[in-house]
Design an enzyme around this catalytic site. Structure first.
Site, PDB file in Angstrom:
ATOM      1  N   SER A 153      -1.022  16.856  76.992  1.00  0.00           N
ATOM      2  CA  SER A 153       0.209  17.537  76.590  1.00  0.00           C
ATOM      3  C   SER A 153       0.025  19.034  76.742  1.00  0.00           C
ATOM      4  O   SER A 153      -1.082  19.558  76.587  1.00  0.00           O
ATOM      5  CB  SER A 153       0.547  17.223  75.134  1.00  0.00           C
ATOM      6  OG  SER A 153       1.604  18.038  74.657  1.00  0.00           O
ATOM      7  N   TYR A 167      -1.967  15.797  66.591  1.00  0.00           N
ATOM      8  CA  TYR A 167      -1.533  15.458  67.951  1.00  0.00           C
ATOM      9  C   TYR A 167      -1.988  16.534  68.943  1.00  0.00           C
ATOM     10  O   TYR A 167      -2.563  16.224  69.989  1.00  0.00           O
ATOM     11  CB  TYR A 167      -0.014  15.316  67.990  1.00  0.00           C
ATOM     12  CG  TYR A 167       0.550  15.087  69.369  1.00  0.00           C
ATOM     13  CD1 TYR A 167       0.569  13.804  69.920  1.00  0.00           C
ATOM     14  CD2 TYR A 167       1.078  16.133  70.122  1.00  0.00           C
ATOM     15  CE1 TYR A 167       1.091  13.581  71.193  1.00  0.00           C
ATOM     16  CE2 TYR A 167       1.597  15.914  71.382  1.00  0.00           C
ATOM     17  CZ  TYR A 167       1.597  14.642  71.918  1.00  0.00           C
ATOM     18  OH  TYR A 167       2.108  14.428  73.179  1.00  0.00           O
TER      19      TYR A 167
END
Length: 273
Positions: A153, A167
């Site tokens: 990401s 995350y």
């Protein structure tokens, strides 16, 4: 040079974890359209079966097969490896897409959110790759290596917590894992690369992308002024998994509309105007 072979995947078999929704679904369609047989695995068997049916109705040269697969535990990973082995003798492409997130404000972020997220996004990804490695190596060659594509990401690249602390850290770990395995597996003719997406429409981002107005607002904050599209993911997958990507390993591909190069304002801007 055969242009079609640069991106074509006829005769290849791929596994996409978390393949029923979001980025996994986008990638799966691209792989099927390029001629691959795509195994779709997620925790929801019905969703995978439905997506496989949709993809098979496209009339593309590839096909999709959906079944249950859970990378959230060692037992689940072992069961997934056994399922893949029962369905194919060859595995040319592994897309480690399955992942989870957790959001809470700083000061309220729970301790258990670290173990849960890191277990799936990092430990699960590593263990599945490790256990499928014999199949990947057996399907590889110097001229046409097997491919592993991890989903990281842009939040693992840039200083963006946005309440998703575990995350973001897990995706930074995914990027580093990609570089380490890219180095270690090159001699086995297996490439390992990662995508680092920005905002795409998915179940994970539904809170901010659920309608066109919200997507437009999110896109306004992206340098290229839009959220990601299905073809952005599919195009990257075909590049990395086709012949054209056979000489690339350890790369983190920023599919983020330029968020990866965002910085603060020019420090001299006010003085010069």
């Amino acid at each position: 040079m055969d242009i079609n072979s640069l991106f074509g995947l006829e005769g290849k078999t791929a596994l996409v974890t978390g393949g029923a929704t979001g980025i996994g679904r986008m990638a799966a369609e691209g792989l099927v359209r390029a001629g691959a047989t795509v195994l779709l695995a997620s925790r929801k068997e019905g969703a995978c079966a439905a997506v496989a049916e949709e993809l098979n109705a496209l009339g593309a040269s590839g096909k999709a097969i959906g079944f249950v697969g859970d990378v959230g535990s060692e037992a689940g990973i072992d069961a997934l490896v056994a399922e893949v082995s029962s369905r194919t003798d060859s595995l040319h492409i592994l897309m480690n897409n399955a992942g989870i997130t957790w959001g809470a404000p700083l000061g309220q972020f729970p301790h258990h959110a670290w173990e849960k997220v890191m277990n799936v996004n990092v430990a699960g990804m590593f263990d599945l790759t490790q256990k499928l490695l014999p199949m990947l190596v057996a399907s590889s060659s110097a001229d046409d290596p097997a491919r592993v594509v991890n989903v990281g990401s842009v939040m693992g690249e840039r200083e963006m917590g946005d309440g998703a602390y575990s995350y973001s850290m897990s995706k930074a770990a995914v990027h580093h894992m990609t570089r380490i395995l890219g180095k270690e597996l090159a001699g086995h003719h297996v490439t390992v690369n990662a995508l680092a997406p920005g905002p795409f429409v998915s179940r994970m981002t539904a809170f901010a992308t659920h309608d066109e107005d919200m997507r437009s607002k999110v896109g306004d904050d992206v340098p290229l002024k839009r959220v990601g599209r299905d073809e952005d993911i599919a195009g990257c997958m075909l590049f990395l998994c086709g012949q054209g990507g056979s000489y690339i390993t350890g790369a983190i591909i920023p599919v983020s509309g330029g968020i990866n190069v965002m910085s603060g304002p020019n420090i001299f801007e006010q003085a010069l105007h």
